[in-house]
Design a protein around this motif. Sequence first.
Motif, PDB file in Angstrom:
ATOM      1  N   TYR A 121       5.507  -7.064   1.854  1.00 28.85           N
ATOM      2  CA  TYR A 121       6.710  -6.254   1.619  1.00 28.85           C
ATOM      3  C   TYR A 121       6.854  -5.876   0.154  1.00 28.85           C
ATOM      4  O   TYR A 121       7.247  -4.762  -0.171  1.00 28.85           O
ATOM      5  N   ARG A 122       6.517  -6.796  -0.738  1.00 28.43           N
ATOM      6  CA  ARG A 122       6.687  -6.540  -2.174  1.00 28.43           C
ATOM      7  C   ARG A 122       5.773  -5.423  -2.680  1.00 28.43           C
ATOM      8  O   ARG A 122       6.057  -4.809  -3.691  1.00 28.43           O
ATOM      9  N   ASP A 123       4.666  -5.140  -1.979  1.00 27.05           N
ATOM     10  CA  ASP A 123       3.734  -4.087  -2.390  1.00 27.05           C
ATOM     11  C   ASP A 123       4.052  -2.736  -1.753  1.00 27.05           C
ATOM     12  O   ASP A 123       3.410  -1.748  -2.065  1.00 27.05           O
ATOM     13  N   SER A 124       5.009  -2.706  -0.834  1.00 24.35           N
ATOM     14  CA  SER A 124       5.279  -1.492  -0.055  1.00 24.35           C
ATOM     15  C   SER A 124       6.473  -0.727  -0.602  1.00 24.35           C
ATOM     16  O   SER A 124       7.545  -1.286  -0.809  1.00 24.35           O
ATOM     17  N   HIS A 125       6.258   0.569  -0.794  1.00 26.06           N
ATOM     18  CA  HIS A 125       7.346   1.478  -1.153  1.00 26.06           C
ATOM     19  C   HIS A 125       7.411   2.519  -0.041  1.00 26.06           C
ATOM     20  O   HIS A 125       6.421   3.193   0.253  1.00 26.06           O
ATOM     21  N   VAL A 126       8.585   2.641   0.607  1.00 25.64           N
ATOM     22  CA  VAL A 126       8.743   3.528   1.758  1.00 25.64           C
ATOM     23  C   VAL A 126       9.732   4.623   1.418  1.00 25.64           C
ATOM     24  O   VAL A 126      10.797   4.356   0.859  1.00 25.64           O
ATOM     25  N   GLU A 127       9.361   5.851   1.772  1.00 30.64           N
ATOM     26  CA  GLU A 127      10.299   6.965   1.593  1.00 30.64           C
ATOM     27  C   GLU A 127      10.120   7.973   2.725  1.00 30.64           C
ATOM     28  O   GLU A 127       9.030   8.096   3.291  1.00 30.64           O
ATOM     29  N   PRO A 128      11.189   8.693   3.067  1.00 25.59           N
ATOM     30  CA  PRO A 128      11.099   9.697   4.138  1.00 25.59           C
ATOM     31  C   PRO A 128      10.125  10.810   3.745  1.00 25.59           C
ATOM     32  O   PRO A 128      10.023  11.173   2.577  1.00 25.59           O
ATOM     33  N   ARG A 129       9.433  11.325   4.745  1.00 24.79           N
ATOM     34  CA  ARG A 129       8.478  12.402   4.487  1.00 24.79           C
ATOM     35  C   ARG A 129       8.316  13.221   5.749  1.00 24.79           C
ATOM     36  O   ARG A 129       8.260  12.673   6.844  1.00 24.79           O
ATOM     37  N   ARG A 130       8.264  14.505   5.623  1.00 27.68           N
ATOM     38  CA  ARG A 130       8.007  15.373   6.778  1.00 27.68           C
ATOM     39  C   ARG A 130       6.501  15.577   6.871  1.00 27.68           C
ATOM     40  O   ARG A 130       5.880  16.033   5.922  1.00 27.68           O
ATOM     41  N   TRP A 131       5.923  15.202   8.011  1.00 31.07           N
ATOM     42  CA  TRP A 131       4.478  15.303   8.185  1.00 31.07           C
ATOM     43  C   TRP A 131       4.169  16.234   9.343  1.00 31.07           C
ATOM     44  O   TRP A 131       4.246  15.866  10.510  1.00 31.07           O
TER      45      TRP A 131
END
Length: 156
Positions: free
Chosen positions: A89-99
């Motif tokens: 979890y500490r290595d993960s950065h999550v953000e919304p994205r349209r794919w």
Amino acid sequence: MSYSIPIGLMCLMWKINARRWTRLARAYSVVDGTDCVAERTLQTVILVAGDIGWNSYKGIATVGVTREGISLQLMAPFSLFHPPLLFPYRDSHVEPRRWFLIGKSFEYTLSGVSDVRMIVDGDLQNWIESQVASLATAPAGTQIYDGGRASIQTTA
């Protein structure tokens, strides 16, 4: 006629196609399996990098939630050259994205391999967040059920 040449070429192409997964495996490979508290099979995960193209693992990925992070593995026979992964979890950065045609999706950027990003569907991300929240709020030893799909046993 020898079958070794076509089989060898197919394995070589499969290995070359696994280059993004291989970069992730150098930093996040799991040797002795993960202790998943919940997992979902037949999921779609997309890997993109700075190079041309992407790898779509449509319906062949198993995503799990552990106390340490998010696990990712492919079903056999697709798991050839694709060892199981665990993203802390500490290595993960999550953000919304349209794919493209997926609609609502989320992009994971991992600090250990920042040039490879993982795209997941919005429904899968909502499930991951709900499982992580259940882990964070449940006392040790509590049995949690997620709509009949997953049974979660929390530990101390």
